[in-house]
Scaffold this active site. Structure first.
Site, PDB file in Angstrom:
ATOM      1  N   ILE A  75       0.878  -1.172   0.000  1.00  0.00           N
ATOM      2  CA  ILE A  75       0.000   0.000   0.000  1.00  0.00           C
ATOM      3  C   ILE A  75       0.905   1.209   0.000  1.00  0.00           C
ATOM      4  O   ILE A  75       1.889   1.266   0.760  1.00  0.00           O
ATOM      5  CB  ILE A  75      -0.982   0.011   1.203  1.00  0.00           C
ATOM      6  CG1 ILE A  75      -1.883   1.249   1.124  1.00  0.00           C
ATOM      7  CG2 ILE A  75      -0.277  -0.098   2.533  1.00  0.00           C
ATOM      8  CD1 ILE A  75      -3.052   1.214   2.107  1.00  0.00           C
ATOM      9  N   GLU A 109       2.688  -8.499   5.807  1.00  0.00           N
ATOM     10  CA  GLU A 109       3.953  -8.409   6.549  1.00  0.00           C
ATOM     11  C   GLU A 109       4.579  -7.054   6.288  1.00  0.00           C
ATOM     12  O   GLU A 109       4.405  -6.469   5.214  1.00  0.00           O
ATOM     13  CB  GLU A 109       4.893  -9.565   6.227  1.00  0.00           C
ATOM     14  CG  GLU A 109       5.437  -9.606   4.868  1.00  0.00           C
ATOM     15  CD  GLU A 109       6.290 -10.849   4.651  1.00  0.00           C
ATOM     16  OE1 GLU A 109       6.000 -11.908   5.214  1.00  0.00           O
ATOM     17  OE2 GLU A 109       7.246 -10.718   3.888  1.00  0.00           O
ATOM     18  N   ASN A 114       8.790   0.178  10.245  1.00  0.00           N
ATOM     19  CA  ASN A 114       7.747   0.981   9.591  1.00  0.00           C
ATOM     20  C   ASN A 114       6.615   1.257  10.581  1.00  0.00           C
ATOM     21  O   ASN A 114       5.506   0.724  10.484  1.00  0.00           O
ATOM     22  CB  ASN A 114       7.239   0.255   8.346  1.00  0.00           C
ATOM     23  CG  ASN A 114       6.467   1.182   7.413  1.00  0.00           C
ATOM     24  OD1 ASN A 114       6.085   2.280   7.822  1.00  0.00           O
ATOM     25  ND2 ASN A 114       6.238   0.750   6.191  1.00  0.00           N
ATOM     26  N   TYR A 121      -2.176  -0.449  10.546  1.00  0.00           N
ATOM     27  CA  TYR A 121      -2.728  -1.808  10.572  1.00  0.00           C
ATOM     28  C   TYR A 121      -3.373  -2.111  11.937  1.00  0.00           C
ATOM     29  O   TYR A 121      -4.463  -2.680  12.006  1.00  0.00           O
ATOM     30  CB  TYR A 121      -1.637  -2.843  10.257  1.00  0.00           C
ATOM     31  CG  TYR A 121      -0.914  -2.599   8.948  1.00  0.00           C
ATOM     32  CD1 TYR A 121      -1.582  -2.090   7.833  1.00  0.00           C
ATOM     33  CD2 TYR A 121       0.443  -2.867   8.817  1.00  0.00           C
ATOM     34  CE1 TYR A 121      -0.913  -1.867   6.632  1.00  0.00           C
ATOM     35  CE2 TYR A 121       1.115  -2.650   7.621  1.00  0.00           C
ATOM     36  CZ  TYR A 121       0.430  -2.139   6.537  1.00  0.00           C
ATOM     37  OH  TYR A 121       1.095  -1.905   5.354  1.00  0.00           O
TER      38      TYR A 121
END
Ligand code: COA
Length: 153
Positions: A75, A109, A114, A121
């Site tokens: 993404i 994953e 990050n 998420y």
């Protein structure tokens, strides 16, 4: 405030826009070959801004489906329009479409460094289920991949 925003399935005519988005806003660009393959073989959604005369693609999500699981491959949101909820909207489009297709579990994953993506998420309910040590290369060496899942049964 973002004008005229739409989220839609991508098509092959989006390739040039995605090449530009990937080159400018993806910290680890995929390049044209992988982008083309993703458009041909995976499920892809884009965020489009603008009106009928001038449109631009500022976000892209690509995912693959195997049986009752769908895995997020990438993404990316244009650096100039981050923190405005666009990634969240793309993730929700993926989640809703996956439910309609009979997918029971979403997987992804992410690099352990990050923290922005991990916060995104987790805010959607994903939980970490594992870790692959030294999975990704970095400028300094290697870092782990964190594995997340979300049940959408
Ligand atoms: C990760 C990424 C997709 C987030 O896109 P975005 O449109 O800025 O994210 P959103 O605005 O939808 O953020 C939703 C929530 O996620 C979290 N979040 C997103 N980016 C964050 C950051 N940099 N730091 C901390 N939290 C972050 C926040 O909880 C945020 O909600 P808030 O803004 O109300 O606090 C974007 O930064 C990006 O394209 N990064 C480069 C590519 C990448 O790393 N992709 C993920 C790995 S495949």
């Amino acid at each position: 405030m973002i004008p005229s925003l739409s989220i839609r399935l991508a098509n092959e005519s989006d390739l040039l826009f995605l090449i530009q988005l990937d080159a400018l806003s993806n910290p680890y660009p995929w390049g044209e070959g992988l982008l083309e393959e993703a458009l041909q073989t995976r499920q892809n959604w884009v965020v489009e801004l603008g009106d009928a005369t001038q449109k631009s693609i500022v976000g892209w999500l690509t995912a693959s489906v195997v049986l009752d699981q769908s895995e997020l491959e990438l993404i990316v949101i244009d650096s100039s329009v981050r923190r405005q909820g666009l990634a969240r909207q793309l993730m929700i489009a993926w989640l809703n479409a996956s439910k309609q297709q009979g997918v029971n579990e979403l997987l992804l994953e992410v690099r352990e460094s990050n923290v922005g993506a991990i916060a995104l998420y987790e805010s959607l309910g994903f939980t970490q289920v594992g870790c692959r040590k030294n999975y990704y290369q970095t400028e300094q060496g290697f870092e782990a991949a964190c594995l997340f899942t979300l049940s959408i049964l």
